[in-house]
Structure formats: structure tokens, C-alpha cells
Design an enzyme around this catalytic site. Structure first.
Site, PDB file in Angstrom:
ATOM      1  N   ALA A  33     -36.764  53.088  -4.643  1.00 53.75           N
ATOM      2  CA  ALA A  33     -37.802  54.111  -4.794  1.00 53.75           C
ATOM      3  C   ALA A  33     -37.203  55.463  -4.448  1.00 53.75           C
ATOM      4  CB  ALA A  33     -38.995  53.805  -3.897  1.00 53.75           C
ATOM      5  N   ASP A  34     -37.727  56.499  -5.080  1.00 48.55           N
ATOM      6  CA  ASP A  34     -37.289  57.858  -4.757  1.00 48.55           C
ATOM      7  C   ASP A  34     -38.070  58.414  -3.577  1.00 48.55           C
ATOM      8  OD1 ASP A  34     -35.343  58.225  -6.950  1.00 48.55           O
ATOM      9  OD2 ASP A  34     -37.112  57.943  -8.205  1.00 48.55           O
TER      10      ASP A  34
ATOM     11  N   LYS B 297     -36.151  57.943   2.394  1.00 49.98           N
ATOM     12  CA  LYS B 297     -37.095  57.910   1.274  1.00 49.98           C
ATOM     13  C   LYS B 297     -38.550  57.826   1.744  1.00 49.98           C
ATOM     14  CE  LYS B 297     -33.670  58.101  -1.494  1.00 49.98           C
ATOM     15  NZ  LYS B 297     -33.160  57.004  -2.287  1.00 49.98           N
TER      16      LYS B 297
ATOM     17  N   GLY C 138     -33.861  57.463 -11.867  1.00 46.96           N
ATOM     18  CA  GLY C 138     -32.815  56.896 -12.709  1.00 46.96           C
ATOM     19  C   GLY C 138     -33.196  56.844 -14.177  1.00 46.96           C
TER      20      GLY C 138
ATOM     21  N   GLU D  44     -39.453  49.744 -15.440  1.00 42.61           N
ATOM     22  CA  GLU D  44     -39.649  49.322 -14.053  1.00 42.61           C
ATOM     23  C   GLU D  44     -41.119  49.008 -13.784  1.00 42.61           C
ATOM     24  OE1 GLU D  44     -36.038  51.708 -11.766  1.00 42.61           O
ATOM     25  OE2 GLU D  44     -37.933  52.723 -12.122  1.00 42.61           O
TER      26      GLU D  44
END
Length: 235
Positions: free
Chosen positions: A85-86, A123, A99, A105
Site C-alpha cells: 500500500a502507498d 506508510k 505502481g 489489484e
């Protein structure tokens, strides 16, 4: 510990959940890569699993390690998806898509009994949105789509620069699905559910990077160990 070592530590927690005979969704990104490496070692040692990849990049890595990869049409119901996860908040709401694989996803996560997120503790945020929210859009009518996203996001309390993602050579970034990505620098998203709802009104939007209600468990690795975040069970 290095960031790479932390990602590996989080991946090691997730690999412990994998059992023989499982059908797995494989995420995309630097942290998911560590999980796939560990899974490859398990497969080499005799673990029998079948996997669906969320990107061409992930598929190439998995196949190179001897992991059996099939399509979601062949295996439409998965036991577990492991992905990075970002950003993630305390309610397990995510921003994903850094990405460029957010559409696949989300499709794979939705097809899974459980979604587990692995990441380092950087994160974890109080309010998501500092990481620009990726939105996958069709190339046709890009300016109109951009304008509508900007207007509707503002109504949901989100304002900031919305930029088309570029590839390393300066050309338009193109997803595995042949679409573009708009990165929305809102800074903070105080009402992610509201934003997710209004974005569905945009005809040219394919999918957004807000993952709300998908993640069941997260392993966040830091210098003091791995933090476990788990969603509340349904009553």
C-alpha cells in the site's frame, strides 16, 4: 534496519498465512516483490499453490521463481491476496496505485476471501491523501474527465494539482490495461468514502486508488518490530 529489510520483515509475517492448496492473489510493487520471493522459496520446497498476478511485472517475477500463475477467469475465487500500500490509516483504508496496477489489484482483492497488506510503518498515516491519489482513466476525452474529477473532488472537499502520470522517458504512462493515470495531489482526504462515491460519477474513470473495505489485516514493519492491524469482525 533498512527500508528493504522492513519490507522483507512484513512479507515474512504474511507468508506464514499461506497454506498448501491455497489460491493466492499476488500484489504489485517493491514490498509485494519480497513476498513473492519468499513464496517462490516455499514453492521450491514443495508448497502447492496457484496464483493470480495483478500485473505483467508480477507475473514475470512469479513465473521466474516456478510459481504457478493462472488467470482470474481460470480461478475466479481466491483465498488470500497479499499486496502493498502507498498509504494506510487506522481503519485499514488504503491508497494504492503508485505502481500503476490499481485496477487489477482491486479486481483481485475483491475476488479474495481476505486481503492482507504488507508495508513498512512509514506508510501508516492519520489521514490519507498526502500520497497523490491515482485514478485510472480511459485516454478518450482525457481533458473532460480531468475537469470532471477536479470539480467533483472539490465538492467532496478535496482540492489540489491533478497531473497525468508520465513514464520515465517523458511519454504518457500507460497501464497494463492501456489506460492513463491521473495523480491527484489532494494533501489530505478527510472523507474518503464520500470521495470514492463521487468519483464513480465520472464516465471516463475506470477505477480509483481508494481501497475502502478491502483490507482485512495489515503487517507494518518498523524498527521496533511488526505491528499488526486487523479489521473489526462483522457482527
Amino acid at each position: 534496519m533498512t527500508t528493504d529489510a522492513l519490507k522483507s520483515a512484513a512479507a515474512a509475517e504474511a507468508i506464514a498465512l499461506v497454506e498448501n492448496g491455497m489460491k493466492l492473489g499476488l500484489g504489485t510493487g517493491s514490498t509485494a516483490k519480497h513476498f513473492i520471493d519468499l513464496l517462490g522459496a516455499k514453492v521450491k520446497a514443495g508448497l502447492d499453490v496457484v496464483c493470480v498476478a495483478t500485473s505483467k511485472q508480477t507475473e514475470v517475477q512469479a513465473r521466474s521463481l516456478g510459481i504457478r500463475v493462472v488467470t482470474l477467469d481460470e480461478e475466479p475465487y481466491l483465498d488470500l491476496t497479499v499486496d502493498g500500500a502507498d498509504e494506510i490509516d487506522s481503519e485499514l483504508r488504503l491508497i494504492k496505485g503508485g505502481g500503476g496496477a490499481l485496477l487489477r489489484e482491486k479486481i483481485v482483492a475483491a475476488a479474495s476471501e481476505r486481503m492482507v497488506v504488507i508495508a513498512d510503518t512509514t506508510k501508516k498515516v492519520k489521514v490519507i491523501g498526502k500520497f497523490p491519489l491515482p485514478i485510472e482513466v480511459v485516454p478518450f476525452g482525457l481533458k473532460a474527465t480531468h475537469a470532471m474529477i477536479e470539480a467533483l473532488a472539490a465538492e467532496a472537499g478535496c482540492k489540489g494539482a491533478i497531473l497525468q502520470r508520465k513514464a520515465k522517458d517523458g511519454s504518457a504512462f500507460v497501464t497494463d490495461n492501456g489506460n492513463f493515470i491521473l495523480d491527484c495531489g489532494f494533501g489530505r482526504i478527510d472523507e474518503p468514502e464520500e470521495l470514492a462515491e463521487v468519483l464513480t460519477l465520472v464516465p471516463g474513470m475506470v477505477e480509483h486508488g481508494l481501497f475502502i473495505g478491502y483490507c482485512d489485516l495489515a503487517f507494518l514493519a518498523g524498527t521496533n518490530g511488526v505491528e499488526r492491524l486487523e479489521s473489526e469482525p462483522d457482527v
